[in-house]
Design an enzyme around this catalytic site. Structure first.
Site, PDB file in Angstrom:
ATOM      1  N   ARG A  50      59.200 114.375  24.938  1.00 48.65           N
ATOM      2  CA  ARG A  50      59.175 112.930  25.252  1.00 48.65           C
ATOM      3  C   ARG A  50      58.316 112.683  26.487  1.00 48.65           C
ATOM      4  O   ARG A  50      57.571 111.717  26.561  1.00 48.65           O
ATOM      5  CB  ARG A  50      60.604 112.404  25.460  1.00 48.65           C
ATOM      6  CG  ARG A  50      60.665 111.007  26.047  1.00 48.65           C
ATOM      7  CD  ARG A  50      61.939 110.236  25.722  1.00 48.65           C
ATOM      8  NE  ARG A  50      63.160 111.002  25.836  1.00 48.65           N
ATOM      9  CZ  ARG A  50      63.727 111.402  26.992  1.00 48.65           C
ATOM     10  NH1 ARG A  50      63.155 111.097  28.145  1.00 48.65           N
ATOM     11  NH2 ARG A  50      64.845 112.089  26.991  1.00 48.65           N
ATOM     12  N   TYR A 103      50.163  87.217  17.657  1.00 44.79           N
ATOM     13  CA  TYR A 103      50.958  87.852  16.606  1.00 44.79           C
ATOM     14  C   TYR A 103      52.414  87.370  16.737  1.00 44.79           C
ATOM     15  O   TYR A 103      52.965  87.348  17.846  1.00 44.79           O
ATOM     16  CB  TYR A 103      50.863  89.379  16.737  1.00 44.79           C
ATOM     17  CG  TYR A 103      51.853  90.114  15.874  1.00 44.79           C
ATOM     18  CD1 TYR A 103      51.897  89.894  14.498  1.00 44.79           C
ATOM     19  CD2 TYR A 103      52.768  91.010  16.425  1.00 44.79           C
ATOM     20  CE1 TYR A 103      52.828  90.548  13.706  1.00 44.79           C
ATOM     21  CE2 TYR A 103      53.690  91.670  15.640  1.00 44.79           C
ATOM     22  CZ  TYR A 103      53.717  91.430  14.277  1.00 44.79           C
ATOM     23  OH  TYR A 103      54.638  92.075  13.495  1.00 44.79           O
ATOM     24  N   ASP A 176      45.396  92.090  24.221  1.00 44.60           N
ATOM     25  CA  ASP A 176      45.701  92.820  22.991  1.00 44.60           C
ATOM     26  C   ASP A 176      44.404  92.872  22.178  1.00 44.60           C
ATOM     27  O   ASP A 176      43.928  91.863  21.659  1.00 44.60           O
ATOM     28  CB  ASP A 176      46.816  92.071  22.236  1.00 44.60           C
ATOM     29  CG  ASP A 176      47.266  92.818  20.991  1.00 44.60           C
ATOM     30  OD1 ASP A 176      46.439  93.539  20.399  1.00 44.60           O
ATOM     31  OD2 ASP A 176      48.430  92.651  20.592  1.00 44.60           O
ATOM     32  N   LYS A 201      46.633  99.664  13.136  1.00 44.53           N
ATOM     33  CA  LYS A 201      45.544  98.895  12.513  1.00 44.53           C
ATOM     34  C   LYS A 201      44.236  99.696  12.518  1.00 44.53           C
ATOM     35  O   LYS A 201      44.200 100.792  11.992  1.00 44.53           O
ATOM     36  CB  LYS A 201      45.445  97.549  13.219  1.00 44.53           C
ATOM     37  CG  LYS A 201      46.804  96.848  13.433  1.00 44.53           C
ATOM     38  CD  LYS A 201      47.482  96.577  12.116  1.00 44.53           C
ATOM     39  CE  LYS A 201      48.830  95.906  12.128  1.00 44.53           C
ATOM     40  NZ  LYS A 201      49.760  96.036  13.202  1.00 44.53           N
TER      41      LYS A 201
HETATM   42  O1  P1T Z   1      53.261  96.542  14.066  1.00 44.89           O
HETATM   43  P1  P1T Z   1      53.051  97.153  15.428  1.00 44.89           P
HETATM   44  O2  P1T Z   1      52.306  98.438  15.400  1.00 44.89           O
HETATM   45  O3  P1T Z   1      54.314  97.220  16.214  1.00 44.89           O
HETATM   46  O4  P1T Z   1      52.057  96.160  16.211  1.00 44.89           O
HETATM   47  C1  P1T Z   1      52.404  94.875  16.618  1.00 44.89           C
HETATM   48  C2  P1T Z   1      51.164  94.029  16.777  1.00 44.89           C
HETATM   49  C3  P1T Z   1      50.672  93.819  18.061  1.00 44.89           C
HETATM   50  N1  P1T Z   1      49.553  93.083  18.264  1.00 44.89           N
HETATM   51  C4  P1T Z   1      48.873  92.530  17.243  1.00 44.89           C
HETATM   52  C5  P1T Z   1      47.662  91.706  17.500  1.00 44.89           C
HETATM   53  C6  P1T Z   1      49.324  92.713  15.921  1.00 44.89           C
HETATM   54  O5  P1T Z   1      48.615  92.163  14.930  1.00 44.89           O
HETATM   55  C7  P1T Z   1      50.494  93.481  15.688  1.00 44.89           C
HETATM   56  C8  P1T Z   1      51.045  93.686  14.316  1.00 44.89           C
HETATM   57  N2  P1T Z   1      50.525  92.815  13.354  1.00 44.89           N
HETATM   58  C9  P1T Z   1      50.830  92.802  12.022  1.00 44.89           C
HETATM   59  C10 P1T Z   1      51.717  93.626  11.460  1.00 44.89           C
HETATM   60  C11 P1T Z   1      50.128  91.797  11.228  1.00 44.89           C
HETATM   61  O6  P1T Z   1      50.118  91.870   9.974  1.00 44.89           O
HETATM   62  O7  P1T Z   1      49.544  90.885  11.839  1.00 44.89           O
END
Ligand code: P1T
Length: 387
Positions: A50, A103, A176, A201
């Site tokens: 961790r 988001y 972000d 992503k």
């Molecule tokens: O899903 P996660 O890995 O926890 O990420 C969150 C997140 C943070 N910032 C942005 C700009 C994002 O688009 C996302 C997650 N977004 C999607 C799952 C979506 O379909 O837009």
């Protein structure tokens, strides 16, 4: 070293110091703990996975290099990274000033956890105009939280101008950068303090790992974030670290193809009589096209558009696509389509969605790297489903 070279080599340099052969690809280090020889002499590098793991550390080095940052941290999801920034930087009574289009999950944690349970003040502004940010700064503003382009309306804000203003007021700027990836936009170079990503992503790029990342250059803040990451525990697993390291090697190639396909699709939709409006920063009619040209080195693979008609027409189109798969998420090699009002942004109250422009007719595309002719045919076939 140029971006494409860093994406392949940083963190996986062969170690030939012992004279033996060396791995070209870093092993997936699964050991959860590391043996120590003496009770009172802790191991000098790793003690417990961790706190530190060789595969994750290789990824963290590469993530930092790609954003031109000194430090990187890899998390178990994008939301874990968002949460760790807030836990580290905020205390009760502080204020987050955030872009009004983000988001849905980010808004949800800001509102339902940090505002509701921890007494963190929160306000949203349309950050496309820097003046709105200036007018909304409070004495207790600690963080300015930006996405650019935003999810899902593809609005842009001027990172350089906002960072300058923030720093005059001792405020930390978080960007972000999930939608652009460091290949097309480098917020730290523009003055931002912290970059956050959902590696789920573009960075991983193959829709087979959920992860997050933070990149920054301030050592004191890095140490606090690292302390809280270890303390709260939201680390990326060794296997996922391997997947993201592997995905990153083709990030430049993928991003180029995402963009090439996206430009063609944006133009196609823009000229369709069934489409009311397309939001893609590469189109000349995007309200911040000039800022996009200045701030980004490409326009990326994300777009959204408003279909003419009501919910029935949107449903026919969404269900009429075959290659564009109806699913949340984005940034993978495969094209995805989604309906923000009922999927990624369903958390927002209806009035708020409508005020922002997230209507029932808004559709978001994550354009993949398939053959463009197949993608255009898929969209035309889905448009033909609309009565
Ligand atoms: O899903 P996660 O890995 O926890 O990420 C969150 C997140 C943070 N910032 C942005 C700009 C994002 O688009 C996302 C997650 N977004 C999607 C799952 C979506 O379909 O837009």
């Amino acid at each position: 070293m140029e971006f494409e070279t860093k994406a392949i080599h940083v963190g996986e340099e062969p170690n030939l110091t012992g004279g033996d052969s060396s791995d070209v690809v870093i092993p997936i280090h699964l050991s959860s703990t590391f043996a120590r020889g003496k009770l009172n002499a802790p191991p000098n590098k790793y003690e417990y996975s961790r706190s530190g793991n060789p595969t994750r550390e290789a990824l963290e080095k590469r993530l930092a290099a790609l954003e031109n940052a000194r430090f990187g941290l890899a998390f178990s999801s994008g939301m874990a990274a968002v949460t760790t920034i807030c836990l580290t930087m905020l205390k009760a009574g502080d204020h987050i000033l955030a872009f009004d289009d983000l988001y849905g999950g980010t808004k949800r944690i800001f509102e339902k956890v940090f505002n509701t349970n921890f007494n963190i003040e929160l306000s949203y502004v349309n950050a496309t105009d820097v003046q709105n940010i200036e007018n909304s700064i409070r004495k207790n503003t600690r963080l300015i939280w930006l996405e650019t382009p935003t999810n899902p309306l593809m609005k842009l804000c001027d990172i350089r101008a906002i960072s300058r203003l923030a720093h005059e007021n001792n405020i930390t700027v978080v960007v972000d950068n999930t939608f652009m990836s460091p290949y097309f936009q480098q917020p730290l170079e523009l003055g931002a303090d912290v970059v956050v990503h959902s590696t789920t992503k573009y960075l991983n790029g193959h829709s087979d790992s959920v992860g997050g990342a933070i990149m920054l250059s301030d050592e004191a803040l890095f140490n606090q974030l690292k302390f809280n990451q270890n303390t709260a525990g939201a680390i990326l697993s060794p296997f996922d670290s391997f997947l993201v390291l592997r995905g990153l090697k083709t990030l430049p190639l993928r991003m180029k193809q995402h963009e090439e396909n996206a430009i063609k699709i944006a133009n196609f939709l823009d000229s369709s009589p069934l489409v009311q409006k397309v939001y893609y920063p590469g189109l000349k009619n995007h309200p911040q096209h000039e800022l996009a040209k200045r701030q980004m080195s490409g326009y990326g693979g994300m777009m959204s558009f408003v279909l003419k008609g009501g919910p029935e027409e949107a449903k026919a189109f969404l269900e009429g696509c075959r290659i564009f798969t109806l699913a949340e998420s984005l940034g993978g090699v495969e094209s995805l389509i989604e309906h923000p009002a009922s999927m990624t942004h369903s958390y927002l109250p209806k009035e708020e969605r409508e005020k922002l422009g997230i209507s029932h007719s808004l559709i978001r595309l994550s354009v993949g790297i398939e053959n463009i002719n197949d993608l255009l045919t898929d969209i035309q076939n889905a448009l033909n489903q609309i009565k």
